[in-house]
Design a protein around this motif. Structure first.
Motif, PDB file in Angstrom:
ATOM      1  N   TRP A   8     -12.228   1.641   5.793  1.00  0.00           N
ATOM      2  CA  TRP A   8     -12.312   2.186   4.440  1.00  0.00           C
ATOM      3  C   TRP A   8     -10.992   1.953   3.717  1.00  0.00           C
ATOM      4  CZ3 TRP A   8     -16.894   2.651   2.914  1.00  0.00           C
ATOM      5  CH2 TRP A   8     -17.907   3.187   3.709  1.00  0.00           C
ATOM      6  N   TYR A   9     -11.047   1.525   2.480  1.00  0.00           N
ATOM      7  CA  TYR A   9      -9.837   1.298   1.696  1.00  0.00           C
ATOM      8  C   TYR A   9      -9.121   2.627   1.479  1.00  0.00           C
ATOM      9  CZ  TYR A   9      -6.863  -0.019  -2.257  1.00  0.00           C
ATOM     10  OH  TYR A   9      -5.789  -0.228  -3.083  1.00  0.00           O
ATOM     11  N   GLN A  10      -7.836   2.652   1.840  1.00  0.00           N
ATOM     12  CA  GLN A  10      -6.989   3.845   1.742  1.00  0.00           C
ATOM     13  C   GLN A  10      -7.568   5.028   2.509  1.00  0.00           C
ATOM     14  OE1 GLN A  10      -6.272   4.478  -2.489  1.00  0.00           O
ATOM     15  NE2 GLN A  10      -4.635   2.973  -2.512  1.00  0.00           N
ATOM     16  N   GLY A  11      -8.433   4.733   3.500  1.00  0.00           N
ATOM     17  CA  GLY A  11      -8.984   5.789   4.347  1.00  0.00           C
ATOM     18  C   GLY A  11     -10.011   6.677   3.672  1.00  0.00           C
ATOM     19  N   LYS A  12     -10.504   6.240   2.490  1.00  0.00           N
ATOM     20  CA  LYS A  12     -11.457   7.065   1.742  1.00  0.00           C
ATOM     21  C   LYS A  12     -12.881   6.581   1.995  1.00  0.00           C
ATOM     22  CE  LYS A  12      -8.128   7.938  -1.970  1.00  0.00           C
ATOM     23  NZ  LYS A  12      -7.832   7.752  -3.416  1.00  0.00           N
ATOM     24  N   PRO A  13     -13.727   7.369   2.697  1.00  0.00           N
ATOM     25  CA  PRO A  13     -15.109   6.963   2.988  1.00  0.00           C
ATOM     26  C   PRO A  13     -15.943   6.863   1.713  1.00  0.00           C
ATOM     27  CG  PRO A  13     -14.420   8.794   4.388  1.00  0.00           C
ATOM     28  CD  PRO A  13     -13.400   8.671   3.304  1.00  0.00           C
ATOM     29  N   ASP A  15       0.807  -1.227   0.000  1.00  0.00           N
ATOM     30  CA  ASP A  15       0.000   0.000   0.000  1.00  0.00           C
ATOM     31  C   ASP A  15       0.838   1.274   0.000  1.00  0.00           C
ATOM     32  OD1 ASP A  15      -2.419  -1.445   0.044  1.00  0.00           O
ATOM     33  OD2 ASP A  15      -2.279  -1.676   2.215  1.00  0.00           O
ATOM     34  N   MET A  16       2.071   1.180  -0.454  1.00  0.00           N
ATOM     35  CA  MET A  16       2.931   2.363  -0.550  1.00  0.00           C
ATOM     36  C   MET A  16       2.306   3.341  -1.543  1.00  0.00           C
ATOM     37  SD  MET A  16       7.037   2.351  -1.292  1.00  0.00           S
ATOM     38  CE  MET A  16       8.076   3.588  -0.509  1.00  0.00           C
ATOM     39  N   THR A  17       2.153   4.587  -1.146  1.00  0.00           N
ATOM     40  CA  THR A  17       1.515   5.566  -2.015  1.00  0.00           C
ATOM     41  C   THR A  17       2.502   6.117  -3.045  1.00  0.00           C
ATOM     42  OG1 THR A  17       2.024   7.455  -0.597  1.00  0.00           O
ATOM     43  CG2 THR A  17      -0.015   6.229  -0.122  1.00  0.00           C
ATOM     44  N   LYS A  18       1.980   6.793  -4.050  1.00  0.00           N
ATOM     45  CA  LYS A  18       2.836   7.413  -5.070  1.00  0.00           C
ATOM     46  C   LYS A  18       3.800   8.409  -4.440  1.00  0.00           C
ATOM     47  CE  LYS A  18      -0.550   8.994  -7.543  1.00  0.00           C
ATOM     48  NZ  LYS A  18      -1.292   9.681  -8.629  1.00  0.00           N
ATOM     49  N   GLU A  19       3.256   9.193  -3.501  1.00  0.00           N
ATOM     50  CA  GLU A  19       4.066  10.222  -2.861  1.00  0.00           C
ATOM     51  C   GLU A  19       5.205   9.608  -2.042  1.00  0.00           C
ATOM     52  OE1 GLU A  19       0.319  11.607  -4.200  1.00  0.00           O
ATOM     53  OE2 GLU A  19       0.740  10.019  -2.724  1.00  0.00           O
ATOM     54  N   GLU A  20       4.877   8.516  -1.342  1.00  0.00           N
ATOM     55  CA  GLU A  20       5.901   7.839  -0.536  1.00  0.00           C
ATOM     56  C   GLU A  20       6.972   7.219  -1.432  1.00  0.00           C
ATOM     57  OE1 GLU A  20       3.054   6.516   3.243  1.00  0.00           O
ATOM     58  OE2 GLU A  20       3.250   5.209   1.496  1.00  0.00           O
ATOM     59  N   GLY A  48       5.572  -8.849  -3.892  1.00  0.00           N
ATOM     60  CA  GLY A  48       4.761  -7.866  -4.595  1.00  0.00           C
ATOM     61  C   GLY A  48       5.655  -7.077  -5.534  1.00  0.00           C
ATOM     62  N   LYS A  49       5.093  -6.080  -6.178  1.00  0.00           N
ATOM     63  CA  LYS A  49       5.929  -5.247  -7.046  1.00  0.00           C
ATOM     64  C   LYS A  49       5.310  -3.874  -7.222  1.00  0.00           C
ATOM     65  CE  LYS A  49       3.951  -6.617 -11.523  1.00  0.00           C
ATOM     66  NZ  LYS A  49       4.232  -7.155 -12.866  1.00  0.00           N
ATOM     67  N   ILE A  50       6.153  -2.917  -7.534  1.00  0.00           N
ATOM     68  CA  ILE A  50       5.727  -1.560  -7.871  1.00  0.00           C
ATOM     69  C   ILE A  50       6.303  -1.232  -9.244  1.00  0.00           C
ATOM     70  CG2 ILE A  50       5.927   0.892  -7.316  1.00  0.00           C
ATOM     71  CD1 ILE A  50       6.105   0.110  -4.369  1.00  0.00           C
ATOM     72  N   SER A  51       5.421  -0.921 -10.181  1.00  0.00           N
ATOM     73  CA  SER A  51       5.849  -0.508 -11.519  1.00  0.00           C
ATOM     74  C   SER A  51       5.639   0.994 -11.637  1.00  0.00           C
ATOM     75  CB  SER A  51       5.041  -1.239 -12.598  1.00  0.00           C
ATOM     76  OG  SER A  51       5.244  -2.634 -12.501  1.00  0.00           O
ATOM     77  N   ALA A  52       6.680   1.703 -12.050  1.00  0.00           N
ATOM     78  CA  ALA A  52       6.608   3.166 -12.081  1.00  0.00           C
ATOM     79  C   ALA A  52       7.181   3.728 -13.384  1.00  0.00           C
ATOM     80  CB  ALA A  52       7.369   3.757 -10.895  1.00  0.00           C
ATOM     81  N   LYS A  53       6.510   4.739 -13.886  1.00  0.00           N
ATOM     82  CA  LYS A  53       7.030   5.513 -15.015  1.00  0.00           C
ATOM     83  C   LYS A  53       7.148   6.949 -14.523  1.00  0.00           C
ATOM     84  CE  LYS A  53       6.216   6.819 -19.841  1.00  0.00           C
ATOM     85  NZ  LYS A  53       5.315   6.701 -21.007  1.00  0.00           N
ATOM     86  N   ILE A  54       8.385   7.400 -14.314  1.00  0.00           N
ATOM     87  CA  ILE A  54       8.642   8.694 -13.670  1.00  0.00           C
ATOM     88  C   ILE A  54       9.195   9.704 -14.675  1.00  0.00           C
ATOM     89  CG2 ILE A  54      10.071   9.859 -11.934  1.00  0.00           C
ATOM     90  CD1 ILE A  54       9.875   7.383 -10.206  1.00  0.00           C
ATOM     91  N   LEU A  55       8.708  10.917 -14.569  1.00  0.00           N
ATOM     92  CA  LEU A  55       9.221  12.030 -15.365  1.00  0.00           C
ATOM     93  C   LEU A  55      10.243  12.774 -14.510  1.00  0.00           C
ATOM     94  CD1 LEU A  55       8.952  13.721 -17.987  1.00  0.00           C
ATOM     95  CD2 LEU A  55       7.203  15.079 -16.816  1.00  0.00           C
ATOM     96  N   ILE A  56      11.469  12.880 -15.012  1.00  0.00           N
ATOM     97  CA  ILE A  56      12.556  13.546 -14.282  1.00  0.00           C
ATOM     98  C   ILE A  56      12.775  14.926 -14.903  1.00  0.00           C
ATOM     99  CG2 ILE A  56      14.949  13.378 -13.509  1.00  0.00           C
ATOM    100  CD1 ILE A  56      14.767  10.349 -14.214  1.00  0.00           C
TER     101      ILE A  56
END
Length: 516
Positions: free
Chosen positions: A178-183, A55-60, A96-104
């Motif tokens: 609530w999933y991801q704390g979103k009611p 559950d690592m967020t994009k920001e994290e 698990g895995k995290i796939s990311a496409k980042i703009l630098i």
């Protein structure tokens, strides 16, 4: 002479310049390119993997990535689109895995893209305990599902009420949040539109979890009673024609003229009505509601009123064998769309069996845990089929992402060569379909010749195509296997007096249409 002097002057200037003319310019690599190279190094990605988690967020994740930027290199990093970041959580059985496409984006104006994948460490726990946890979560999910289906949604419903009801339904100690704390988002109903309550619960126990999405409907409000004594003659005339249109059920609506005649007859004496060019009747289908209405002008000779009047007809609901096999409306619709695509290629239709739907129920849950054709236990997907089943051909399609409807999911599969090939394979006869929490799957197998076909109504004669459309076919193979499929004219062959089913039988199977 002047030319000679010019040449000598040039030689002197070059000599004076000395070694400066041969010195190389200093090259500084753009900062974005420097950072891009860092994330092309597998050692960097392996080290990042030791700091990732479920559950690592994009920001994290971006904050973690910034820690690997070389000191003194000024850059910013961002995701351009939401789907540029995808996380598949680890379990007790798999990484698990995290796939990311980042703009630098470099402060020096440089810009680069980098796409990479980082692993999430497998959860360290006893696998026997994990299996027990999974059973607890599955049982809790069924309890929450039942509670949400029975909940009496109305305009006073709040997200807190829904969470409280879900928690109260669980009796085995599993946690519900609530999933991801979103009611849930609750939209109130009005006297002309239904309301809704839409949200996602995270159900967890020990090392296991499940994301359960729900959609509750809030019924339309009843219109406030009107004091007839306060209505003008024109108000009463408009009310009369609206009521006349609303009172015509779809099965009695032969054409738009049916509506016009009823509305004219409902007018008080002395009033006339004219229909605009846009006043029309559109039949409902399986995919969309029907409607009848448009602009009308009502007149009593002195006063004229122009207004929009209309009524809606619900989509045609195809009955499905939900008491015979495990199948929901999305799964049944996927089968319908598959058979339409096969009909375009002149192929026989596929049908659902109880065995394959049970397999689909297993695989749809496994895909939430580990999105792959390999099962969470490390075995191939075809091992979900009981060993007692005598099948020679097994194929699987899976799908996830932004697909929210059967139509969008089928579009994704049909635009993929491998998935399309499975759907249009000529050596398959049966299909299982599973849909759960954004995961879609299909399992295809071969089968024996069909020896008999009947409809869910018990008859092969229908009064209309719509009546046939609401029924389904029940097929029995020579080996005793019973299967089911929609009776959809879009996947059948139009013949004189009816429609022929596309199935593997010795004799043609025709359903007749005899209008009353």
């Amino acid at each position: 002479m002047k030319r000679l002097l010019s040449i000598l002057l040039m030689i002197c200037m070059l000599a004076a310049a000395g070694p400066q003319t041969t010195s190389a310019a200093t090259y500084t690599k753009p900062s974005a390119m420097v950072v891009q190279k860092v994330f092309l190094d597998q050692k960097t990605l392996d080290d990042m993997g030791t700091h990732t988690y479920n559950d690592m967020t994009k920001e994290e994740f971006l904050a973690l990535a910034m820690k690997y930027v070389p000191e003194g290199t000024a850059v910013r990093m961002k995701f351009f689109y939401d789907h540029d970041y995808y996380i598949s959580n680890a379990s007790a059985f798999n990484e698990g895995k995290i796939s990311a496409k980042i703009l630098i984006l470099g402060d020096d104006g440089s810009m680069e893209n980098i796409t990479f994948t980082v692993k999430i460490p497998q959860i360290k726990t006893d696998k026997n305990n994990a299996e027990a946890d999974k059973k607890k979560v599955t049982a809790a999910k069924k309890q929450v599902e039942k509670a949400m289906a029975a909940y009496a949604y109305d305009n006073s419903t709040t997200s807190s009420d829904l969470l409280k009801a879900a928690k109260a339904a669980v009796t085995n100690g599993a946690q519900v949040e609530w999933y991801q704390g979103k009611p849930a988002v609750v939209v109130a109903a009005t006297d002309f539109k239904e309301g809704s309550a839409v949200g996602s619960f995270e159900i967890s126990y020990g090392s296991q979890r499940y994301i359960y999405k729900f959609h509750g409907t809030i019924s339309k409000l009843e219109a406030e009673p009107v004091d007839e004594s306060t209505l003008s003659g024109m108000d009463k005339a408009e009310k009369a024609v609206r009521k006349a249109l609303d009172s015509i059920s779809f099965d009695k609506m032969k054409s738009v003229e049916t509506a016009k005649e009823a509305m004219r007859a409902a007018l008080p004496a002395g009033y006339t009505i004219e229909f605009g060019k846009n006043f029309a009747f559109q039949k409902p289908t399986i995919e969309q509601k029907g409607q009848c209405g448009g602009t009308v002008t009502i007149s009593d000779g002195t006063e004229t009123r122009t207004c929009e009047i209309g009524t809606w007809y619900d989509k045609i609901v195809q009955n499905r064998p939900s008491k015979k096999i495990s199948v929901n409306s999305y799964e049944w619709e996927i089968l319908r769309l598959v058979n339409i695509e096969r009909a375009k290629q002149g192929l026989n239709s596929l049908s659902m069996t109880k065995m394959l739907q049970n397999v689909a129920d297993v695989r749809e849950e496994e895909l939430l845990e580990y999105y792959s054709h390999t099962r969470p236990n490390g075995q191939a997907c075809d091992t979900a089929i009981p060993s007692s089943a005598k099948v020679r051909v097994v194929r699987e399609n899976i799908c996830r992402g932004t697909q929210q409807t059967p139509k969008s999911c089928m579009s994704s599969w049909m635009n993929s060569t491998g998935h399309r090939k499975n759907i249009l394979s000529s050596d398959t006869q049966y299909i299982g379909v599973g849909v759960s929490n954004g995961r879609w799957m299909q399992m295809f197998t071969d089968g024996a010749r069909i020896k008999s076909v009947k409809s869910s109504t018990g008859s092969k004669v229908f009064s209309s195509v719509d009546e046939m459309n609401r029924a389904y076919a029940i097929l029995t193979a020579t080996d005793g296997t019973v299967s089911y499929m929609p009776l959809d004219p879009d996947s059948m062959i139009k013949v004189k007096g009816g429609y022929q089913l596309r199935v593997n039988t010795q004799k043609k199977v025709i359903f007749k249409i005899k209008s009353k």
